[in-house]
Design a protein around this motif. Structure first.
Motif, PDB file in Angstrom:
ATOM      1  N   SER A 134       0.835  -1.206   0.000  1.00 19.19           N
ATOM      2  CA  SER A 134       0.000   0.000   0.000  1.00 19.19           C
ATOM      3  C   SER A 134       0.872   1.258   0.000  1.00 19.19           C
ATOM      4  CB  SER A 134      -1.000  -0.011   1.149  1.00 19.19           C
ATOM      5  OG  SER A 134      -0.346   0.252   2.331  1.00 19.19           O
ATOM      6  N   TYR A 135       2.081   1.158   0.546  1.00 20.96           N
ATOM      7  CA  TYR A 135       2.989   2.315   0.478  1.00 20.96           C
ATOM      8  C   TYR A 135       3.284   2.666  -0.989  1.00 20.96           C
ATOM      9  CZ  TYR A 135       7.042   5.289   0.943  1.00 20.96           C
ATOM     10  OH  TYR A 135       7.903   6.361   0.841  1.00 20.96           O
ATOM     11  N   TYR A 136       3.582   1.619  -1.774  1.00 24.37           N
ATOM     12  CA  TYR A 136       3.931   1.883  -3.184  1.00 24.37           C
ATOM     13  C   TYR A 136       2.701   2.277  -4.000  1.00 24.37           C
ATOM     14  CZ  TYR A 136       8.666   0.657  -2.174  1.00 24.37           C
ATOM     15  OH  TYR A 136       9.929   0.684  -1.649  1.00 24.37           O
ATOM     16  N   THR A 137       1.538   1.748  -3.621  1.00 22.04           N
ATOM     17  CA  THR A 137       0.304   2.208  -4.291  1.00 22.04           C
ATOM     18  C   THR A 137       0.146   3.713  -4.065  1.00 22.04           C
ATOM     19  OG1 THR A 137      -0.711   0.090  -3.842  1.00 22.04           O
ATOM     20  CG2 THR A 137      -2.186   1.853  -4.464  1.00 22.04           C
ATOM     21  N   GLN A 138       0.436   4.156  -2.835  1.00 17.16           N
ATOM     22  CA  GLN A 138       0.336   5.604  -2.553  1.00 17.16           C
ATOM     23  C   GLN A 138       1.307   6.397  -3.419  1.00 17.16           C
ATOM     24  OE1 GLN A 138       0.907   6.203   1.693  1.00 17.16           O
ATOM     25  NE2 GLN A 138      -0.472   4.498   2.058  1.00 17.16           N
ATOM     26  N   GLN A 139       2.480   5.827  -3.666  1.00 16.15           N
ATOM     27  CA  GLN A 139       3.456   6.556  -4.508  1.00 16.15           C
ATOM     28  C   GLN A 139       2.931   6.657  -5.939  1.00 16.15           C
ATOM     29  OE1 GLN A 139       5.757   8.008  -2.685  1.00 16.15           O
ATOM     30  NE2 GLN A 139       4.772   6.816  -1.054  1.00 16.15           N
ATOM     31  N   ILE A 140       2.314   5.568  -6.422  1.00 17.62           N
ATOM     32  CA  ILE A 140       1.733   5.602  -7.774  1.00 17.62           C
ATOM     33  C   ILE A 140       0.652   6.690  -7.815  1.00 17.62           C
ATOM     34  CG2 ILE A 140       0.320   4.282  -9.414  1.00 17.62           C
ATOM     35  CD1 ILE A 140       1.798   1.730  -8.411  1.00 17.62           C
ATOM     36  N   GLN A 141      -0.110   6.782  -6.749  1.00 17.77           N
ATOM     37  CA  GLN A 141      -1.181   7.785  -6.721  1.00 17.77           C
ATOM     38  C   GLN A 141      -0.612   9.205  -6.614  1.00 17.77           C
ATOM     39  OE1 GLN A 141      -3.946   6.220  -3.804  1.00 17.77           O
ATOM     40  NE2 GLN A 141      -4.473   4.530  -5.172  1.00 17.77           N
ATOM     41  N   ARG A 142       0.547   9.340  -6.003  1.00 16.23           N
ATOM     42  CA  ARG A 142       1.216  10.654  -5.981  1.00 16.23           C
ATOM     43  C   ARG A 142       1.646  11.027  -7.405  1.00 16.23           C
ATOM     44  NH1 ARG A 142       2.784  12.715  -0.960  1.00 16.23           N
ATOM     45  NH2 ARG A 142       4.472  13.904  -1.917  1.00 16.23           N
ATOM     46  N   ILE A 143       2.150  10.051  -8.160  1.00 22.17           N
ATOM     47  CA  ILE A 143       2.538  10.339  -9.555  1.00 22.17           C
ATOM     48  C   ILE A 143       1.300  10.846 -10.307  1.00 22.17           C
ATOM     49  CG2 ILE A 143       3.381   9.347 -11.731  1.00 22.17           C
ATOM     50  CD1 ILE A 143       4.956   7.282 -10.018  1.00 22.17           C
ATOM     51  N   ALA A 144       0.153  10.196 -10.068  1.00 20.02           N
ATOM     52  CA  ALA A 144      -1.087  10.597 -10.762  1.00 20.02           C
ATOM     53  C   ALA A 144      -1.441  12.045 -10.450  1.00 20.02           C
ATOM     54  CB  ALA A 144      -2.231   9.678 -10.353  1.00 20.02           C
ATOM     55  N   LYS A 145      -1.100  12.492  -9.223  1.00 13.04           N
ATOM     56  CA  LYS A 145      -1.442  13.866  -8.827  1.00 13.04           C
ATOM     57  C   LYS A 145      -0.339  14.858  -9.167  1.00 13.04           C
ATOM     58  CE  LYS A 145      -4.282  12.510  -4.890  1.00 13.04           C
ATOM     59  NZ  LYS A 145      -4.011  11.880  -3.610  1.00 13.04           N
ATOM     60  N   GLY A 146       0.722  14.386  -9.794  1.00 18.71           N
ATOM     61  CA  GLY A 146       1.841  15.272 -10.130  1.00 18.71           C
ATOM     62  C   GLY A 146       2.702  15.606  -8.925  1.00 18.71           C
ATOM     63  N   LEU A 147       2.616  14.806  -7.841  1.00 18.24           N
ATOM     64  CA  LEU A 147       3.422  15.064  -6.640  1.00 18.24           C
ATOM     65  C   LEU A 147       4.727  14.272  -6.693  1.00 18.24           C
ATOM     66  CD1 LEU A 147       0.542  14.721  -4.001  1.00 18.24           C
ATOM     67  CD2 LEU A 147       1.574  16.842  -4.851  1.00 18.24           C
ATOM     68  N   ARG A 148       5.707  14.735  -5.930  1.00 13.98           N
ATOM     69  CA  ARG A 148       6.972  13.979  -5.839  1.00 13.98           C
ATOM     70  C   ARG A 148       6.749  12.707  -5.035  1.00 13.98           C
ATOM     71  NH1 ARG A 148      12.088  17.311  -5.702  1.00 13.98           N
ATOM     72  NH2 ARG A 148      12.785  15.663  -4.327  1.00 13.98           N
ATOM     73  N   THR A 149       7.407  11.662  -5.451  1.00 13.00           N
ATOM     74  CA  THR A 149       7.290  10.417  -4.677  1.00 13.00           C
ATOM     75  C   THR A 149       8.301  10.446  -3.528  1.00 13.00           C
ATOM     76  OG1 THR A 149       8.836   9.389  -6.207  1.00 13.00           O
ATOM     77  CG2 THR A 149       6.498   9.040  -6.622  1.00 13.00           C
TER      78      THR A 149
END
Ligand SMILES: Cc1cc2nc3c(=O)[nH]c(=O)nc-3n(C[C@H](O)[C@H](O)[C@H](O)COP(=O)(O)O)c2cc1C
Length: 420
Positions: A401-416
């Motif tokens: 789930s940590y890495y899923t959150q990082q994928i979702q940060r990419i979707a929002k244009g946020l830094r991982t």
């Protein structure tokens, strides 16, 4: 010896421009409609720019009634043809366009979770049973708590009837046809990590006494039928690969697995991805897992690839099969080592791609030295209280789930954020 920048040609004629493939990672971005969303497409915009040899999508479920998570993309209707299902085709075509916009082939991972379907995921209702080859519940541990949790989260499955098998086979084939019509370059059947195809292949979850059980070849019948029927309806240039488990074998099932790989090879698969682990025993995220009967490898580069020894064994038996090896690669040196051992043709990369969508570009960039062509990922730390939950899957679930959150940060244009 092949180098990471060399192309690979699959039997169907599809060419991966280099040897680094972004492995399937569930994005949980399909919303409650379980369809590709603008957020999902934004992540694929980034992966498309990453200089990958291939981009494998996160798992797409073939039946919206049976999901791995509530936000998986899935087929909610029968796919008949492009005219009748124009809306469906338009939606999936946008996904194919996003992930292939810079010329990288994109391959859709197609899945049915079988007994690994969460009670609260999917549209079948919370009291309806998941389906599986045999009515064997998941074994999350022996204690009262583990049994109760496993019952609560993953309801005990019912044994599939012949009608169920025919329906699910058709759902796999329909999904493959939709992906071909949408413009994707191929599919990968998810036959690993304890999902339905793996449940059929594995004697621990398949104790059927009909044509789908009893020996290694019979247990492979379900997936071989899917491959044969898919081949009959997709263009010959459409790739059909499969991801299989390697690690949870003992000496007898090792031979069974090899027999099954031989049958898949004869059925004309375009590539085999080697991985390992299930919800019961989540080795796919465990860098410290060890294979039974094998001495622990000692060099850093060997340790980096979780399933290298098994891939090498497959290579020896089936030298012409295109092999992708996934799990643990973090450095250019580790990837090169696996190629130098002739253990695989393609390196699959999961978690680093969730932190750096252009990780392939980093490894291929000859201007970068070995100390830069890598990504050190620390262990994802769980909150201390979670350590008290006596379930093997909790740590793995937290990691994922940590890495899923990082994928979702990419979707929002946020830094991982790199775990340290
Ligand atoms: C967030 C996340 C989601 C994943 N989802 C899938 C999936 O949908 N299908 C699959 O076959 N593997 C899935 N995996 C497993 C990866 O494809 C890969 O096998 C595993 O992470 C080991 O590779 P790595 O060490 O490069 O991360 C997932 C992994 C992560 C971290």
């Amino acid at each position: 010896m092949s180098s990471l920048g060399d192309s690979v040609k699959l039997p169907c004629g599809l060419v991966f421009p280099n040897r680094l493939a972004k492995a399937a990672m569930a994005e949980l971005l399909a919303g409650s409609g379980n369809a590709p969303t603008p957020s999902l497409l934004k992540v694929y915009d980034q992966w498309a720019k990453g200089n990958w040899g291939a981009v494998l999508t996160g798992n797409v479920q073939v039946d919206v009634n049976h999901l791995g998570s509530p936000f998986d993309p899935a087929l909610s209707d029968e796919y008949t043809d492009p005219e009748t299902n124009k809306g469906l085709l338009d939606t999936w075509s946008k996904y194919a366009e996003a992930s292939q916009q810079h010329g990288t082939p994109s391959i859709v991972q197609v899945c049915h979770p079988g007994r690994q379907s969460l009670r609260f995921a999917g549209r079948r209702g919370i009291f309806a049973s998941p389906i599986a080859p045999s009515a064997i519940p998941l074994d999350m541990g022996d204690g009262f708590f583990q049994r109760w949790m496993s019952w609560f989260v993953f309801p005990p499955p019912r044994e599939m009837t012949q009608a169920d098998i025919d329906l699910v086979t058709r759902q796999f084939v329909d999904t493959a046809r939709l992906m071909a019509d949408a413009g994707f370059s191929g599919i990968e059947l998810h036959g690993a990590h304890g999902y339905l195809i793996d449940q059929f292949l594995n004697p621990k979850s398949n104790i059927r006494t009909d044509a789908y059980g009893g020996n290694a070849a019979n247990r492979a019948r379900f997936v071989l039928d899917i491959i044969r029927q898919t081949r009959a309806v997709v263009p010959p240039t459409f790739c059909i690969g499969i991801k299989l488990n390697s690690a949870d074998y003992n000496s007898s099932s090792f031979e069974d697995t090899m027999t099954q790989i031989g049958l898949l090879n004869e059925a004309g698969i375009d590539f085999l991805e080697v991985s390992g682990g299930t919800y019961e025993d989540p080795k796919m995220w465990d860098p410290n897992h060890s294979q039974p009967q094998k001495p622990k490898s000692t060099t850093t580069a060997t340790r980096e690839a979780f399933f290298l020894e098994f891939a090498s064994a497959v290579r020896t038996r089936y030298p012409s099969l295109i092999l992708m090896l996934t799990g643990g690669f973090r450095t250019r040196a580790g990837a090169n080592y696996a190629l130098s051992q002739n253990a695989c043709d393609v390196i699959g990369i999961g978690r680093p791609a969730a932190i750096d969508p252009a990780f392939a570009d980093r490894l291929l960039d000859e201007g970068l030295g070995e100390d830069e062509a890598k990504l050190n990922l620390g262990r994802v730390k769980m909150p201390a209280w979670m350590g008290w939950i006596p379930l093997r899957a909790v740590g793995a679930g937290w990691e994922s789930s940590y890495y899923t959150q990082q994928i979702q940060r990419i979707a929002k244009g946020l830094r991982t954020i790199v775990p340290v």
